[in-house]
Design an enzyme around this catalytic site. Sequence first.
Site, PDB file in Angstrom:
ATOM      1  N   LYS A   1      -6.106   3.931   8.819  1.00  0.00           N
ATOM      2  CA  LYS A   1      -5.395   4.652   8.080  1.00  0.00           C
ATOM      3  C   LYS A   1      -5.721   6.177   8.354  1.00  0.00           C
ATOM      4  O   LYS A   1      -5.125   7.050   8.629  1.00  0.00           O
ATOM      5  CB  LYS A   1      -5.157   4.412   6.897  1.00  0.00           C
ATOM      6  CG  LYS A   1      -4.186   3.310   6.596  1.00  0.00           C
ATOM      7  CD  LYS A   1      -3.983   2.731   5.251  1.00  0.00           C
ATOM      8  CE  LYS A   1      -3.303   1.390   5.035  1.00  0.00           C
ATOM      9  NZ  LYS A   1      -3.468   0.727   3.725  1.00  0.00           N
TER      10      LYS A   1
ATOM     11  N   SER B   1       0.824  -1.281   0.127  1.00  0.00           N
ATOM     12  CA  SER B   1       0.102  -0.028   0.115  1.00  0.00           C
ATOM     13  C   SER B   1       0.796   1.329  -0.005  1.00  0.00           C
ATOM     14  O   SER B   1       0.259   2.377   0.048  1.00  0.00           O
ATOM     15  CB  SER B   1      -0.997   0.039   1.213  1.00  0.00           C
ATOM     16  OG  SER B   1      -0.319   0.302   2.337  1.00  0.00           O
TER      17      SER B   1
END
Length: 669
Positions: free
Chosen positions: A615, A572
């Site tokens: 996140k 990611s």
Amino acid sequence: MKFFSKSEDDHLDGITAELRQKIAAAAMPLPVQKIAEQELDLLTRISPASAEYTIGITYIDYLLTLPWNKKTEDNLDIQRAERILDENHYGLNKIKERILEHLAIKVLIKNQKARILIADDEEIARKNLAHILTKEQYDVVAVADGEQAMQALEASEFDVLLTDLRMGKVDGMDLLERTRLKHPDIKVVLVTGYATVPSAIEAMQKGAFHYIAKPYKLDEVRETVKRALEQRTLKPSTKGSVLCFAGPPGTGKTSLGKSIARALNRKFTRIALGGLKDEADIRGHRRTYVGAKPGRVIDELRRVESANPVIMLDELDKIGHDFKGDPASALLEVLDPEQNRAFTDHYLDVPFDLSSVMFILTANVLDTVPAPLRDRMEVIEFRGYTREEKVRIASQFLCAKQIREKGLTRDRVVFTNEAVDRIIQEYTREAGIRNLERRIATICRKIARETLQNSGEPSVTTITPDSVERYLGRKKFHFDVIEEQDRVGVATGLVRTESGGEIIFVEAARMKGTKELIITGSLGDVMRESAQAALSYIRSNAGAFGIADDFFEHHDIHIHVPSGAIQKDGPSAGVTILAALLSLLTNRPARRDVAMTGELTLTGRILPVGGIQDKVLAARRAKVRTMLVPARNRPDVEELSADLRKDVELRLIDTVADVVDAVLLGKLP
Ligand code: ADP
């Protein structure tokens, strides 16, 4: 041969007799009792001075102290369970709901009466069977022929069918075949006065569960039905039978596990899987040497003196690195309802029924958990807490708990919300609340000491943001992204690690050289490959970005991600690496307050990633203004509560151009 004098012999006989008595009184399952007796017989024939004798005695002792049939009575009051979960935990509503649903199903299955269908054309026989089985608390329906039986099977659900072999129209064998075809889950038992070996064989071949010959013994009927039902209960619970709590540390996994145990009125214990070194830690050592030990699971059952505790298996994701043997298969034997009824620990060497244990697994991340294990689990995801949630948890639970534990009282010590908020912002950096609790504990400890020093004058201590600094010293963390300047070659990214969402800074530098790519900063293989892919993408599109064709011929590129001690991996960071490289190679500063996540393919497509909630939390902690999320993560973004999205603008990105627009300052050269 004689080893000892008469009095010593008497003494040993005494020990043997005592053990024999204990074995008889221990209420062990019959086969285990037999083994224990055999073992004891063996011991009377060997020298008490030998190592085998000691091993044997220890073994019998161990068998005796296991809770073979000792269980705590479950409290199945779901409302009470809900109250207990709420009592100790703020929020977590979805998680609590899932847990209560899981418990409710357990309760229902447990209370479900098994349904038995009897088909017999002889009235007396039919009534007899119905009578025996009704007394066993089963739900019994009795019909007079095969045709009625088929109708009953269509109309409602049954677990076992007991049928006579000879009946009019549809006979027992016919009924068996039709039932196998249309209702394969129902166990069929044939009962008949015309028992012949060939028809018994035929029935078994056609899938009958068992065959009972008339005249039968009552016990035989009871036992057969019971066995048939035991196989039934295995079925529905295989998939998702074990709860798995997954999420960052300090988010309440353990403490919810404890509350579940309390709600059910069961004992609670934990086994840290990360600490296990080989299979013997789970399955036990064979009893061939003096130091042999049972595995942890059996040992914990003995310690808590109950065969149905809640066992929390912690750190599922930490197992395996230096584990000798296959941890997944050893764990499956423990967890899988199809296997754990007869779990055989190598030390015990006799099966122990683990099916009443409630196992709860915990893990920080699930990426490394093998698929067969994951299939058995019902995963419940825990995310980190927002700043506001942390303040509320602290004021409702943590402060009170620490004040009490340090011998203080709540009317003397008051934490203001502003003070707690300052601790969260400046003295902790975490998804959960472990360190927050520690800092509050530190303050309470210091107040306790002050209280004693100023003894005599009872006063109220109010903790304000200023006193936080006095008690905890200067602030520990500066990690606001806006405190730093925008730079060329540095991009802000969001990744998910074991401790939740984390902010990272990807740095890129160039130097004279020969096309080399240097990567540093404890990056895992996947992240290294992301870096390579990002660079290849830029090289193959150099013209479009205004990078000179021969630039790469004469330069090396170095990519570094600071905080080297934290192991970082996963795809990611691809987009962040791309942004850092593009910033460097086009000489345009990258905005520090724009943080991104997303996987990048060689052709410049942006793929979705996991852990969006965690996140977002990390982005907010670091005061990021804008967060770039792959467009294909739209469903995750839409799922975020308004509370979670506060303070940070979420922008969906579809192409590399979107990233360039959002991150790079200035114009293309
Ligand atoms: P984990 O097992 O996820 O690492 P713990 O269960 O040990 O976390 O939680 C750490 C501490 O935080 C415990 O004291 C726990 O009671 C507390 N805690 C966590 N979540 C909550 C919550 N939602 N409400 C109240 N206390 C909580």
